[in-house]
Design a protein around this motif. Structure first.
Motif, PDB file in Angstrom:
ATOM      1  N   ALA A 398       0.736  -1.097  -0.016  1.00  0.00           N
ATOM      2  CA  ALA A 398      -0.068   0.175   0.068  1.00  0.00           C
ATOM      3  C   ALA A 398       0.737   1.407   0.001  1.00  0.00           C
ATOM      4  O   ALA A 398       0.444   2.218  -0.621  1.00  0.00           O
ATOM      5  CB  ALA A 398      -0.959  -0.013   1.379  1.00  0.00           C
ATOM      6  N   LEU A 399       1.766   1.101   0.663  1.00  0.00           N
ATOM      7  CA  LEU A 399       3.137   2.431   0.856  1.00  0.00           C
ATOM      8  C   LEU A 399       3.313   2.636  -0.607  1.00  0.00           C
ATOM      9  O   LEU A 399       3.748   3.781  -0.850  1.00  0.00           O
ATOM     10  CB  LEU A 399       3.636   2.275   1.727  1.00  0.00           C
ATOM     11  CG  LEU A 399       3.401   2.378   3.403  1.00  0.00           C
ATOM     12  CD1 LEU A 399       4.426   1.902   4.266  1.00  0.00           C
ATOM     13  CD2 LEU A 399       2.985   3.561   3.624  1.00  0.00           C
ATOM     14  N   ALA A 400       3.623   1.553  -1.242  1.00  0.00           N
ATOM     15  CA  ALA A 400       4.632   1.778  -2.508  1.00  0.00           C
ATOM     16  C   ALA A 400       3.487   2.155  -3.483  1.00  0.00           C
ATOM     17  O   ALA A 400       3.806   2.866  -4.445  1.00  0.00           O
ATOM     18  CB  ALA A 400       4.934   0.057  -2.938  1.00  0.00           C
ATOM     19  N   ASN A 401       2.040   1.889  -3.373  1.00  0.00           N
ATOM     20  CA  ASN A 401       1.318   2.392  -4.556  1.00  0.00           C
ATOM     21  C   ASN A 401       0.859   3.552  -4.149  1.00  0.00           C
ATOM     22  O   ASN A 401       0.124   4.198  -5.085  1.00  0.00           O
ATOM     23  CB  ASN A 401       0.054   1.200  -4.445  1.00  0.00           C
ATOM     24  CG  ASN A 401       0.339   0.038  -5.016  1.00  0.00           C
ATOM     25  OD1 ASN A 401       1.245  -0.416  -5.725  1.00  0.00           O
ATOM     26  ND2 ASN A 401      -0.105  -1.118  -4.263  1.00  0.00           N
ATOM     27  N   GLU A 402       0.770   4.082  -2.974  1.00  0.00           N
ATOM     28  CA  GLU A 402       0.510   5.373  -2.816  1.00  0.00           C
ATOM     29  C   GLU A 402       1.412   6.502  -2.132  1.00  0.00           C
ATOM     30  O   GLU A 402       1.326   6.665  -0.697  1.00  0.00           O
ATOM     31  CB  GLU A 402      -1.136   5.222  -2.031  1.00  0.00           C
ATOM     32  CG  GLU A 402      -1.950   4.526  -2.359  1.00  0.00           C
ATOM     33  CD  GLU A 402      -3.375   4.576  -1.421  1.00  0.00           C
ATOM     34  OE1 GLU A 402      -3.409   5.248  -0.496  1.00  0.00           O
ATOM     35  OE2 GLU A 402      -4.128   3.821  -1.897  1.00  0.00           O
ATOM     36  N   PRO A 403       2.320   6.652  -2.618  1.00  0.00           N
ATOM     37  CA  PRO A 403       3.633   7.201  -1.971  1.00  0.00           C
ATOM     38  C   PRO A 403       3.251   8.667  -1.502  1.00  0.00           C
ATOM     39  O   PRO A 403       4.074   9.220  -0.966  1.00  0.00           O
ATOM     40  CB  PRO A 403       4.730   7.065  -3.050  1.00  0.00           C
ATOM     41  CG  PRO A 403       4.185   6.947  -4.299  1.00  0.00           C
ATOM     42  CD  PRO A 403       2.778   6.374  -4.035  1.00  0.00           C
ATOM     43  N   ASP A 404       2.446   9.358  -2.264  1.00  0.00           N
ATOM     44  CA  ASP A 404       2.326  10.583  -1.961  1.00  0.00           C
ATOM     45  C   ASP A 404       1.248  11.085  -1.080  1.00  0.00           C
ATOM     46  O   ASP A 404       1.145  12.146  -0.418  1.00  0.00           O
ATOM     47  CB  ASP A 404       1.861  11.343  -3.403  1.00  0.00           C
ATOM     48  CG  ASP A 404       2.819  11.356  -4.370  1.00  0.00           C
ATOM     49  OD1 ASP A 404       4.030  11.059  -3.961  1.00  0.00           O
ATOM     50  OD2 ASP A 404       2.667  11.325  -5.555  1.00  0.00           O
ATOM     51  N   LYS A 405       0.644   9.925  -0.265  1.00  0.00           N
ATOM     52  CA  LYS A 405      -0.384  10.202   0.778  1.00  0.00           C
ATOM     53  C   LYS A 405       0.284  10.240   1.776  1.00  0.00           C
ATOM     54  O   LYS A 405       1.279   9.549   2.192  1.00  0.00           O
ATOM     55  CB  LYS A 405      -1.488   9.290   0.664  1.00  0.00           C
ATOM     56  CG  LYS A 405      -2.147   9.479  -0.494  1.00  0.00           C
ATOM     57  CD  LYS A 405      -3.349   8.418  -0.817  1.00  0.00           C
ATOM     58  CE  LYS A 405      -4.385   8.599  -1.956  1.00  0.00           C
ATOM     59  NZ  LYS A 405      -5.285   7.549  -1.814  1.00  0.00           N
ATOM     60  N   THR A 406       0.017  10.943   3.030  1.00  0.00           N
ATOM     61  CA  THR A 406       0.683  11.339   4.175  1.00  0.00           C
ATOM     62  C   THR A 406       0.337  10.297   5.259  1.00  0.00           C
ATOM     63  O   THR A 406       0.747   9.728   5.950  1.00  0.00           O
ATOM     64  CB  THR A 406       0.281  12.519   4.631  1.00  0.00           C
ATOM     65  OG1 THR A 406      -1.014  12.766   4.732  1.00  0.00           O
ATOM     66  CG2 THR A 406       0.971  13.773   3.758  1.00  0.00           C
ATOM     67  N   GLY A 407      -1.172   9.816   5.083  1.00  0.00           N
ATOM     68  CA  GLY A 407      -1.736   8.855   5.898  1.00  0.00           C
ATOM     69  C   GLY A 407      -1.235   7.462   5.479  1.00  0.00           C
ATOM     70  O   GLY A 407      -0.879   7.099   4.464  1.00  0.00           O
ATOM     71  N   ILE A 408      -1.310   6.512   6.597  1.00  0.00           N
ATOM     72  CA  ILE A 408      -1.049   5.166   6.389  1.00  0.00           C
ATOM     73  C   ILE A 408      -2.239   4.116   5.879  1.00  0.00           C
ATOM     74  O   ILE A 408      -3.485   4.476   6.691  1.00  0.00           O
ATOM     75  CB  ILE A 408      -0.310   4.501   7.574  1.00  0.00           C
ATOM     76  CG1 ILE A 408       0.579   5.347   8.048  1.00  0.00           C
ATOM     77  CG2 ILE A 408      -0.061   3.020   7.405  1.00  0.00           C
ATOM     78  CD1 ILE A 408       1.927   5.392   7.044  1.00  0.00           C
ATOM     79  N   PRO A 409      -2.225   3.573   4.886  1.00  0.00           N
ATOM     80  CA  PRO A 409      -3.421   2.836   4.482  1.00  0.00           C
ATOM     81  C   PRO A 409      -4.014   1.859   5.716  1.00  0.00           C
ATOM     82  O   PRO A 409      -3.404   1.474   6.623  1.00  0.00           O
ATOM     83  CB  PRO A 409      -3.099   1.912   3.380  1.00  0.00           C
ATOM     84  CG  PRO A 409      -1.801   2.696   2.862  1.00  0.00           C
ATOM     85  CD  PRO A 409      -1.135   3.319   3.949  1.00  0.00           C
ATOM     86  N   SER A 410      -5.461   2.014   5.828  1.00  0.00           N
ATOM     87  CA  SER A 410      -6.104   1.435   6.638  1.00  0.00           C
ATOM     88  C   SER A 410      -5.994  -0.268   6.733  1.00  0.00           C
ATOM     89  O   SER A 410      -5.913  -0.909   5.709  1.00  0.00           O
ATOM     90  CB  SER A 410      -7.695   1.804   6.689  1.00  0.00           C
ATOM     91  OG  SER A 410      -7.660   3.137   6.881  1.00  0.00           O
ATOM     92  N   VAL A 411      -6.069  -0.812   7.868  1.00  0.00           N
ATOM     93  CA  VAL A 411      -6.189  -2.128   7.959  1.00  0.00           C
ATOM     94  C   VAL A 411      -7.327  -2.628   8.987  1.00  0.00           C
ATOM     95  O   VAL A 411      -7.351  -1.591   9.810  1.00  0.00           O
ATOM     96  CB  VAL A 411      -4.658  -2.717   8.184  1.00  0.00           C
ATOM     97  CG1 VAL A 411      -3.655  -2.463   7.254  1.00  0.00           C
ATOM     98  CG2 VAL A 411      -4.312  -2.262   9.652  1.00  0.00           C
TER      99      VAL A 411
END
Length: 485
Positions: A398-411
């Motif tokens: 998720a971090l690799a696919n959304e590098p420009d977002k400041t939040g951490i993808p939810s789990v």
């Protein structure tokens, strides 16, 4: 990257260069391999570039009493090259740097070439120039993006495992790579050996794995160098056997496999395939213990290693993907600097922390049969570890696919209905665990669940109790003298 830089050099002197000086040391033998290399390099500029090329010979002192013409006549490759340039060549004497006459003669030869050609300079394709600039900008963006992703993933992993960081009394690594990749130099560098040839001396037949040991800040470091084969040749069976033996030389197992890749040479599909074949007997789990070690990092100059990775091509990128983008760089010009070695060993510790121990190819199950309650406990424990790893892997993707977002993808970590229900860590539903602190709570939630599961089981002996994610793995002793954080 080198090819792109070479081609781009034509567009750095618009509207085009008046001459291309092909520099050749007079002592160089222009054999078939060298000839193919020259053709490949010059083909980057198009066929017409030969009309604007002058051979610039250097180091004439190598000839002694022999003339340049005699040297050309004695080498068929040189004859081919001189004919290709329509007999245009010049000699610069390196022992006479203040001799302005030899430069004046060179400029006169360039003017003569202008008169013979239809145009005074080699006109470049402006559309290709614009395309090259676009490629350069795109590569720069991808390199910055890659660096940002890896830095972010590294920060998240440190947060996840910060309470489980291990202090190791011993580090064991295995070096894999082709001949000439820099394995021996890297091994000596890690151990700070006084003689750079120590590994090579012990490996004169180059068909036997070599082990050396040293000490770094009170930590015992063992380095095993497996033999390598020549580039673009299939790995023989004896080499596969030696790679297997190199693992056994690191009993109970290596913490990390360092896949040595020199940055000054191209990395091809065959190179990637060779690493895969050598590691295939250890199953896919071995890649969790692998890291790419780039050598000859000084060759990059002002460019970052990420610049090299995104420009080098698919084969290298696929290798790094299998290693979860773990890599390190060694330069030749800072062999006495302990900082790169310290950083490398810290990465080895991080890999061991995430894997909760070293790599082991041995069957961990004992020959004696387990009692039913113990089998059940093992199943629950392994299931927890598997689901936790799935969660972490999904976070990294998720971090690799959304590098420009400041939040951490939810789990999602669903609360257990009771102490006998395994927490759901699929990560498909948004929940409260949408940050690093949330992920830590999820991590602790599973840990607490597992403690309860063990506490309320029929087992009270504590033979196989689990207290944290770092339990039931190789015992690591505290070592106050090592602080690589």
């Amino acid at each position: 990257m080198n090819k792109l830089k070479m081609e781009n050099s034509l567009y750095m002197c618009p509207p085009g260069p008046h001459a291309v000086l092909l520099v050749i040391v007079l002592g160089t033998a222009i054999n078939a391999k060298y000839q193919r290399s020259l053709q490949d390099h010059m083909s980057l500029f198009g066929d017409d570039v030969w009309k604007y090329t002058i051979i610039l010979f250097t180091r004439p002192d190598w000839l002694g009493v022999k003339t340049v013409e005699e040297r050309i006549e004695s080498d068929e490759g040189l004859q081919w090259l001189v004919n290709k340039c329509e007999n245009r060549y010049h000699v610069l004497n390196n022992l006479e740097p203040n001799n302005r006459e030899q430069v004046k003669v060179l400029l006169e030869k360039i003017e003569e070439m202008w008169a013979e050609n239809d145009d005074p300079y080699y006109e470049v394709d402006q559309r290709r120039a614009a395309e090259m600039e676009t490629l350069r900008e795109d590569a720069d963006k991808r390199a910055k993006k890659m660096k940002k992703i890896i830095e972010r993933q590294s920060r998240v992993l440190k947060e996840i495992f910060k309470e489980e960081r291990q202090s190791l009394s011993e580090l064991r690594v295995v070096l894999l790579g082709q001949k000439g990749s820099g394995k021996s130099a890297a091994g000596n560098r890690i151990l700070f050996m006084e003689k750079i040839e120590d590994f090579k001396k012990d490996n004169e037949d180059q068909r036997v794995s070599v082990k050396h040991q040293g000490d770094f800040d009170g930590v015992k470091v063992s380095v095993v160098e497996a033999p390598g084969c020549y580039k673009n040749t299939k790995a023989p069976d004896w080499l596969k056997h030696e790679v297997h033996r190199s693992v056994s030389m690191c009993d109970p197992g290596p913490h990390t496999f360092l896949l040595v890749v020199p940055v000054h040479k191209s990395f091809t599909e065959n190179d990637h395939r060779e690493f895969v074949e050598l590691l295939k007997p250890f199953t896919e789990k071995v890649w969790a213990h692998c890291m790419v070690l780039f050598t000859r990092g000084d060759w990059l100059g002002k460019h970052s290693i990420e610049d090299h990775i995104v420009r080098e091509g698919k084969a290298l990128q696929e290798l790094l993907t299998k290693c979860d983008n773990r890599y390190h760089v060694f330069c030749c010009d800072c062999s006495d600097n302990p900082a790169p070695v310290k950083d490398l060993l810290q990465k080895v510790i991080d890999i061991s922390t995430r894997n909760r121990g070293c790599f082991s190819h041995k069957d961990k199950q004992k020959k004696t049969s387990f009692l039913p309650w113990k089998k059940k406990q093992l199943t629950v424990t392994e299931e927890w570890k598997k689901r936790e790893q799935m969660l972490i892997d999904k976070m990294m993707r998720a971090l690799a696919n959304e590098p420009d977002k400041t939040g951490i993808p939810s789990v999602e970590v669903a609360r257990s209905m009771d102490e006998f229900v395994i927490p759901n860590m699929s990560g498909d539903v948004i929940s409260e665990y949408g940050s690093i602190s949330g992920l830590q709570r999820a991590h602790k939630n599973v840990s607490e669940w597992l403690k309860q599961r063990t506490r309320f089981s029929d087992v009270t002996s504590g033979i196989y109790s689990v207290s944290s994610a770092s339990s039931h793995v190789e015992e690591f002793h505290e070592n106050p003298s090592l602080d690589l954080k």
